[in-house]
Design a protein around this motif. Structure first.
Motif, PDB file in Angstrom:
ATOM      1  N   VAL A 114      61.823 -14.752  79.773  1.00 37.26           N
ATOM      2  CA  VAL A 114      61.930 -13.602  78.880  1.00 37.26           C
ATOM      3  C   VAL A 114      63.103 -13.776  77.922  1.00 37.26           C
ATOM      4  N   ALA A 115      64.205 -14.346  78.410  1.00 39.52           N
ATOM      5  CA  ALA A 115      65.355 -14.598  77.533  1.00 39.52           C
ATOM      6  C   ALA A 115      64.994 -15.574  76.421  1.00 39.52           C
ATOM      7  N   MET A 116      64.251 -16.618  76.758  1.00 37.50           N
ATOM      8  CA  MET A 116      63.842 -17.586  75.735  1.00 37.50           C
ATOM      9  C   MET A 116      62.884 -16.947  74.728  1.00 37.50           C
ATOM     10  N   LEU A 117      61.976 -16.099  75.206  1.00 32.84           N
ATOM     11  CA  LEU A 117      61.071 -15.416  74.280  1.00 32.84           C
ATOM     12  C   LEU A 117      61.850 -14.482  73.362  1.00 32.84           C
ATOM     13  N   PHE A 118      62.841 -13.802  73.910  1.00 35.23           N
ATOM     14  CA  PHE A 118      63.668 -12.931  73.075  1.00 35.23           C
ATOM     15  C   PHE A 118      64.364 -13.742  71.987  1.00 35.23           C
ATOM     16  N   ILE A 119      64.936 -14.868  72.346  1.00 35.77           N
ATOM     17  CA  ILE A 119      65.614 -15.714  71.365  1.00 35.77           C
ATOM     18  C   ILE A 119      64.621 -16.208  70.321  1.00 35.77           C
ATOM     19  N   LEU A 120      63.427 -16.596  70.761  1.00 33.59           N
ATOM     20  CA  LEU A 120      62.404 -17.071  69.842  1.00 33.59           C
ATOM     21  C   LEU A 120      62.077 -16.022  68.787  1.00 33.59           C
ATOM     22  N   PHE A 121      61.830 -14.796  69.214  1.00 35.38           N
ATOM     23  CA  PHE A 121      61.445 -13.764  68.259  1.00 35.38           C
ATOM     24  C   PHE A 121      62.644 -13.201  67.504  1.00 35.38           C
ATOM     25  N   ASP A 122      63.828 -13.335  68.039  1.00 38.43           N
ATOM     26  CA  ASP A 122      65.027 -12.960  67.306  1.00 38.43           C
ATOM     27  C   ASP A 122      65.244 -13.929  66.149  1.00 38.43           C
ATOM     28  N   ILE A 123      65.044 -15.205  66.389  1.00 40.13           N
ATOM     29  CA  ILE A 123      65.171 -16.209  65.331  1.00 40.13           C
ATOM     30  C   ILE A 123      64.091 -16.006  64.273  1.00 40.13           C
ATOM     31  N   GLU A 124      62.933 -15.557  64.703  1.00 36.79           N
ATOM     32  CA  GLU A 124      61.862 -15.275  63.747  1.00 36.79           C
ATOM     33  C   GLU A 124      62.323 -14.229  62.738  1.00 36.79           C
ATOM     34  N   ILE A 125      62.953 -13.183  63.205  1.00 35.49           N
ATOM     35  CA  ILE A 125      63.424 -12.136  62.295  1.00 35.49           C
ATOM     36  C   ILE A 125      64.534 -12.654  61.390  1.00 35.49           C
ATOM     37  N   VAL A 126      65.372 -13.532  61.916  1.00 33.30           N
ATOM     38  CA  VAL A 126      66.454 -14.103  61.105  1.00 33.30           C
ATOM     39  C   VAL A 126      65.879 -14.884  59.927  1.00 33.30           C
ATOM     40  N   PHE A 127      64.740 -15.532  60.118  1.00 36.04           N
ATOM     41  CA  PHE A 127      64.110 -16.269  59.024  1.00 36.04           C
ATOM     42  C   PHE A 127      63.257 -15.376  58.135  1.00 36.04           C
ATOM     43  N   MET A 128      62.682 -14.332  58.686  1.00 34.86           N
ATOM     44  CA  MET A 128      61.778 -13.493  57.899  1.00 34.86           C
ATOM     45  C   MET A 128      62.522 -12.530  56.970  1.00 34.86           C
ATOM     46  N   TYR A 129      63.693 -12.089  57.362  1.00 35.58           N
ATOM     47  CA  TYR A 129      64.414 -11.127  56.513  1.00 35.58           C
ATOM     48  C   TYR A 129      64.786 -11.720  55.148  1.00 35.58           C
ATOM     49  N   PRO A 130      65.433 -12.889  55.095  1.00 38.16           N
ATOM     50  CA  PRO A 130      65.729 -13.446  53.762  1.00 38.16           C
ATOM     51  C   PRO A 130      64.460 -13.756  52.974  1.00 38.16           C
ATOM     52  N   TRP A 131      63.415 -14.166  53.670  1.00 38.38           N
ATOM     53  CA  TRP A 131      62.150 -14.440  52.989  1.00 38.38           C
ATOM     54  C   TRP A 131      61.638 -13.176  52.315  1.00 38.38           C
ATOM     55  N   ALA A 132      61.710 -12.054  53.012  1.00 33.21           N
ATOM     56  CA  ALA A 132      61.225 -10.801  52.442  1.00 33.21           C
ATOM     57  C   ALA A 132      62.096 -10.340  51.279  1.00 33.21           C
ATOM     58  N   VAL A 133      63.378 -10.636  51.330  1.00 36.67           N
ATOM     59  CA  VAL A 133      64.291 -10.194  50.268  1.00 36.67           C
ATOM     60  C   VAL A 133      64.055 -10.964  48.978  1.00 36.67           C
ATOM     61  N   ILE A 134      63.823 -12.277  49.067  1.00 36.44           N
ATOM     62  CA  ILE A 134      63.685 -13.073  47.837  1.00 36.44           C
ATOM     63  C   ILE A 134      62.227 -13.342  47.459  1.00 36.44           C
ATOM     64  N   TYR A 135      61.297 -12.717  48.158  1.00 34.33           N
ATOM     65  CA  TYR A 135      59.879 -13.010  47.948  1.00 34.33           C
ATOM     66  C   TYR A 135      59.456 -12.820  46.495  1.00 34.33           C
ATOM     67  N   ARG A 136      59.770 -11.689  45.893  1.00 35.26           N
ATOM     68  CA  ARG A 136      59.313 -11.407  44.522  1.00 35.26           C
ATOM     69  C   ARG A 136      59.905 -12.385  43.510  1.00 35.26           C
ATOM     70  N   ASP A 137      61.210 -12.655  43.645  1.00 33.09           N
ATOM     71  CA  ASP A 137      61.844 -13.581  42.702  1.00 33.09           C
ATOM     72  C   ASP A 137      61.271 -14.990  42.841  1.00 33.09           C
ATOM     73  N   TYR A 138      61.071 -15.433  44.063  1.00 32.20           N
ATOM     74  CA  TYR A 138      60.579 -16.780  44.306  1.00 32.20           C
ATOM     75  C   TYR A 138      59.134 -16.926  43.837  1.00 32.20           C
ATOM     76  N   ILE A 139      58.300 -15.923  44.094  1.00 35.83           N
ATOM     77  CA  ILE A 139      56.877 -16.031  43.709  1.00 35.83           C
ATOM     78  C   ILE A 139      56.729 -16.018  42.182  1.00 35.83           C
ATOM     79  N   ALA A 140      57.657 -15.380  41.492  1.00 37.44           N
ATOM     80  CA  ALA A 140      57.598 -15.379  40.026  1.00 37.44           C
ATOM     81  C   ALA A 140      57.875 -16.765  39.466  1.00 37.44           C
ATOM     82  N   HIS A 141      58.743 -17.542  40.133  1.00 38.64           N
ATOM     83  CA  HIS A 141      59.107 -18.864  39.629  1.00 38.64           C
ATOM     84  C   HIS A 141      58.272 -20.002  40.220  1.00 38.64           C
ATOM     85  N   HIS A 142      57.896 -19.897  41.480  1.00 40.27           N
ATOM     86  CA  HIS A 142      57.291 -21.039  42.161  1.00 40.27           C
ATOM     87  C   HIS A 142      55.849 -20.823  42.630  1.00 40.27           C
TER      88      HIS A 142
END
Length: 123
Positions: free
Chosen positions: A63-91
């Motif tokens: 359960v600890a490993m699963l928690f870390i796995l999904f915690d890291i998922e959020i760490v990667f998804m938050y910046p992706w969601a923040v820059i999504y519009r700017d990045y999709i306009a350029h790339h």
């Protein structure tokens, strides 16, 4: 030396506050009789065991490993969601497919954990 005066004053105030709080708690605190039950260590709602290191179930680590796995998922998804519009306009829409593949890999890991019974608490 003038530049360090505010830092020195802040340190003095912090030490004074900590010492004042400790002295106040000693003066105003209740002095009760010592009791063996009250003096035992209490941690996480578990009764202290006489063994030096109690054994934990493997499920705890899964359960600890699963928690870390999904915690890291959020760490990667938050910046992706923040820059999504700017990045999709350029790339273009490539960023969407990158994140979809990332979530797909995590979903496969989650399904594997469920199939192995990592989240089944009855076992």
């Amino acid at each position: 030396m003038k530049e360090y005066l505010p830092i020195f004053l802040q340190v003095i105030v912090a030490i004074g506050f900590a010492a004042g709080a400790l002295i106040t708690s000693v003066i105003l605190g209740k002095a009760t009789k010592k009791n063996a039950t009250k003096d035992t260590a209490y941690e996480c709602g578990m009764i202290a065991s006489p063994e030096a290191q109690p054994r934990f179930s493997v499920k705890f680590y899964l359960v600890a490993m699963l928690f870390i796995l999904f915690d890291i998922e959020i760490v990667f998804m938050y910046p992706w969601a923040v820059i999504y519009r700017d990045y999709i306009a350029h790339h273009g829409a490539g960023i969407f497919w990158y994140m979809l593949s990332f979530v797909g890999v995590l979903t496969v890991g989650y399904v594997y954990a469920i199939m192995k019974g990592a989240l089944d608490w009855k076992r």
